[in-house]
Each structure stands twice: as structure tokens, then as C-alpha cells.
Design an enzyme around this catalytic site. Structure first.
Site, PDB file in Angstrom:
ATOM      1  N   GLY A   3      61.627  58.805  53.953  1.00 52.96           N
ATOM      2  CA  GLY A   3      60.852  58.332  52.934  1.00 52.96           C
ATOM      3  C   GLY A   3      60.422  57.043  52.986  1.00 52.96           C
ATOM      4  N   THR A   4      61.283  56.078  53.535  1.00 51.93           N
ATOM      5  CA  THR A   4      60.977  54.560  53.458  1.00 51.93           C
ATOM      6  C   THR A   4      59.722  54.480  54.280  1.00 51.93           C
ATOM      7  OG1 THR A   4      63.013  53.963  52.910  1.00 51.93           O
ATOM      8  CG2 THR A   4      61.608  52.163  54.120  1.00 51.93           C
ATOM      9  N   ASN A  84      64.123  56.451  40.627  1.00 49.62           N
ATOM     10  CA  ASN A  84      65.496  56.925  41.329  1.00 49.62           C
ATOM     11  C   ASN A  84      66.758  56.282  40.432  1.00 49.62           C
ATOM     12  OD1 ASN A  84      63.992  54.302  42.295  1.00 49.62           O
ATOM     13  ND2 ASN A  84      65.969  53.803  43.125  1.00 49.62           N
ATOM     14  N   GLN A 112      62.332  61.558  44.885  1.00 44.87           N
ATOM     15  CA  GLN A 112      63.191  61.935  43.718  1.00 44.87           C
ATOM     16  C   GLN A 112      63.070  63.221  43.194  1.00 44.87           C
ATOM     17  OE1 GLN A 112      66.027  60.495  43.131  1.00 44.87           O
ATOM     18  NE2 GLN A 112      65.704  58.833  44.671  1.00 44.87           N
ATOM     19  N   HIS A 134      66.350  64.251  53.163  1.00 47.66           N
ATOM     20  CA  HIS A 134      67.808  64.243  52.872  1.00 47.66           C
ATOM     21  C   HIS A 134      67.869  64.527  51.246  1.00 47.66           C
ATOM     22  CE1 HIS A 134      66.996  60.067  52.336  1.00 47.66           C
ATOM     23  NE2 HIS A 134      67.706  59.767  51.338  1.00 47.66           N
ATOM     24  N   THR A 170      57.565  59.899  70.376  1.00 49.14           N
ATOM     25  CA  THR A 170      57.860  61.239  70.385  1.00 49.14           C
ATOM     26  C   THR A 170      58.401  61.968  69.057  1.00 49.14           C
ATOM     27  OG1 THR A 170      58.576  61.207  72.937  1.00 49.14           O
ATOM     28  CG2 THR A 170      59.262  63.036  71.758  1.00 49.14           C
ATOM     29  N   CYS A 257      74.871  43.841  38.929  1.00 48.77           N
ATOM     30  CA  CYS A 257      75.884  43.151  39.909  1.00 48.77           C
ATOM     31  C   CYS A 257      76.267  41.879  39.623  1.00 48.77           C
ATOM     32  CB  CYS A 257      75.536  43.627  41.197  1.00 48.77           C
ATOM     33  SG  CYS A 257      74.041  42.850  41.719  1.00 48.77           S
TER      34      CYS A 257
END
Length: 314
Positions: A3-4, A84, A112, A134, A170, A257
Site C-alpha cells: 500500500g505504501t 486508519n 482501509q 494484507h 521481476t 505517546c
């Protein structure tokens, strides 16, 4: 991740196609994933200007705000389909109408939303759409970029003509096959999946609100949000410390945080735009419901979270 890289291909591939225009301009929102904000910052170093649009107080990026940001020289608008952290869904089809009325292509990061709600290039009327395997039970490290026919992109990796000249190297054939199969299965079951996930999410939300009380805040509760995402603010606790006390529960804070000195708090743009303070964000927890989550799992999560919260606030 896939995705990135797909987001990078969308932004760099379009904006670096041809000579760098004088006054070249890009519009993104303040709550985009780093896979969009970081390429935008890189393009700024090359001479592009970037306008960052903020969501409204409910966390939704409004079409009118995008319209005000578009100007002569705007080469691309990139607005995520759903956030997200909070799961809040943006009105991409309406934003596409605004962009196309001004002759500007629109990219959306749908990592998402694929597999959780209906997604499609025609449904959203976008010119570029990225997804990550994923996120809907496909292989990790594989993504896809939809490019509307007639839109030319510059290669993001040079060396050969793989991927229609966009990316040398590839191809990961097993990953591509796995991505396609997962996408097919997800599309076939999306209606049932959406309904079931939303019911489980609402059951968990109701249980937490009933047992923790009115001080519990549900972010995005009054706007459209993803059926699998529940982002809450638990009162009077530190979300990180609470989750450490219940290692059997896999959830995320991801919103705030502690800084290095242990006192100052950082808060994500996704929560800040909702008017949430850094102190409130300490109690932020995001719970994601998966395809195989059961009603019994929801009961166990509710019981575990409530017990941990009561212990922390006793």
C-alpha cells in the site's frame, strides 16, 4: 508495504511526469497516512507547493474545503477514503465531482476500506486508487494501484518495462495471484461482512458505554465510519499502560505517546482535528474487528477492558 509503494507511485508517478511546472501544486488532507504525507514532503523539496486541508470538527474532509484549496496549477488531489485511526469515511464521490469540475485528477488511499465497505473506481469516480493486500487477508507486502485509462504516470523505478513501464523489477507472481484471489473473495462477501462487523462493533460499543459510563467517548460516532473500527477515549487512564496490563488483548493506542521527557504528549492529527486534547488522547484505544471475530470474542474483549479500566481507576 504494498500500500505504501502504491501511494508513492500515485503521487510521484503523476506529479513527476513531464517537466516540473512552475507553481506545481498538490492538495492533501492533514490526516493522510505517512505514505502520502512523506511523498508530498519530498515533492516540496523539488519545488512543488502543497496545500493541506483540515477535516471539519466531525473529522470529515469536506468537498467545499477541497474546492477552496484547488487553484491554477493544481496537478493532483489526494484524500484518503477512510481514516486508519478513527475509521471515519470521507465523501470521496463528492470530492471527485469537485476535482473533475476543475479538471484535476483525484487519488484516494483505499487501504482501509477494501473488504469492509463497497469500493470501486466507478463507485467513487476516482482517477487513482491504492489498496494493500494484507488489509483484506491477502499476502503481506503486495498492493495495487488503479490508474484510470488515459492517465499517464512517470516510472517510479527505472530499469525495465515491467508493470507497463511503471515499476522495474521481476513481478511477485504468487503475491499478485494471492492479492487477486483475496480481492475477489472480499468483493463477493462485502455486504455480509459489513453488516456483521458493524453489529459486532456496536455490541462492543454498547457494552463499554453501559459499564464505563457517559465519560467514555466514541470518536466518529455521529458520522459514517468503517464497520470494523471502534476508536474510544477511556476516561482517567493511560491507554498504553492499560493495554500493557492485558497482553491477551491485541489493540492499539497509536494516537498519543509520551515524549522523551515523559511529560509532554504528542497527539495525532486524526484526533486533534476532533478537538481532542493531548490529555484526553492518553486514553485513546483503537479496536479493530476482523473477519473471524466472534460474538464470544466481543464479550471477552468487553469484560477484559472493563476490568482493566476499573482496576486502573480504583
Amino acid at each position: 508495504s504494498g500500500g505504501t509503494e502504491s501511494n508513492n507511485m500515485a503521487l510521484k508517478g503523476l506529479l513527476m511526469n513531464g517537466p516540473l511546472p512552475a507553481g506545481g501544486h498538490l492538495v492533501i488532507s492533514s490526516v493522510e497516512h505517512p505514505s502520502v504525507t512523506e511523498p508530498a514532503a519530498f515533492l516540496e523539496k523539488l519545488g512543488y507547493e502543497v496545500t493541506i486541508v483540515s477535516p471539519d470538527a466531525s473529522g470529515v474532509v469536506q468537498p467545499d474545503s477541497v474546492a477552496q484549496a484547488i487553484r491554477r496549477g493544481t496537478r493532483l488531489v489526494s484524500i484518503m477514503h477512510a481514516n486508519n485511526e478513527t475509521g471515519i469515511v470521507n465523501p470521496i464521490r463528492l470530492i471527485a465531482d469537485v476535482c473533475h469540475s476543475r479538471g484535476v485528477p483525484l487519488h484516494t488511499d483505499a487501504a482501509q476500506t477494501v473488504g469492509k465497505i463497497p469500493v470501486g473506481s466507478d463507485l467513487l469516480d476516482v482517477d487513482l486508487l491504492t489498496l494493500a493486500g494484507h488489509k483484506f487477508y491477502g499476502p503481506k507486502g503486495v498492493g495495487a494501484l488503479y490508474v484510470r485509462e488515459g492517465l499517464d504516470l512517470a516510472p517510479t523505478m527505472h530499469g525495465a518495462s515491467h508493470e507497463n513501464g511503471l515499476r522495474a523489477g521481476t513481478e511477485n507472481t504468487p503475491g499478485i495471484v494471492g492479492l487477486g484471489k483475496a480481492a475477489s473473495l472480499a468483493a463477493r462477501a462485502v455486504g455480509e461482512t459489513t453488516e456483521r462487523m458493524a453489529w459486532l462493533r456496536d455490541q462492543l460499543q454498547a457494552r463499554l458505554q453501559n459499564e464505563i459510563g457517559p465519560d467514555l467517548v466514541v470518536n466518529g460516532a455521529h458520522v459514517e465510519r468503517l464497520p470494523n473500527t471502534l476508536n474510544i477515549l477511556l476516561p482517567r487512564v493511560d491507554g498504553q499502560a492499560l493495554l500493557k496490563s492485558v497482553p491477551e488483548l491485541c489493540a492499539s493506542t497509536g494516537s498519543a505517546c509520551h515524549s522523551g521527557d515523559g511529560h509532554n504528549l504528542l497527539i495525532s492529527n486524526s484526533l486533534a482535528c476532533l478537538g481532542i486534547t493531548p490529555q484526553q488522547a492518553r486514553g485513546a484505544i483503537r479496536i479493530s474487528i476482523g473477519l473471524y471475530t466472534s460474538a464470544e470474542d466481543i464479550e471477552a474483549v468487553a469484560t477484559t477492558l472493563v476490568a482493566a479500566w476499573e482496576s486502573a481507576t480504583a
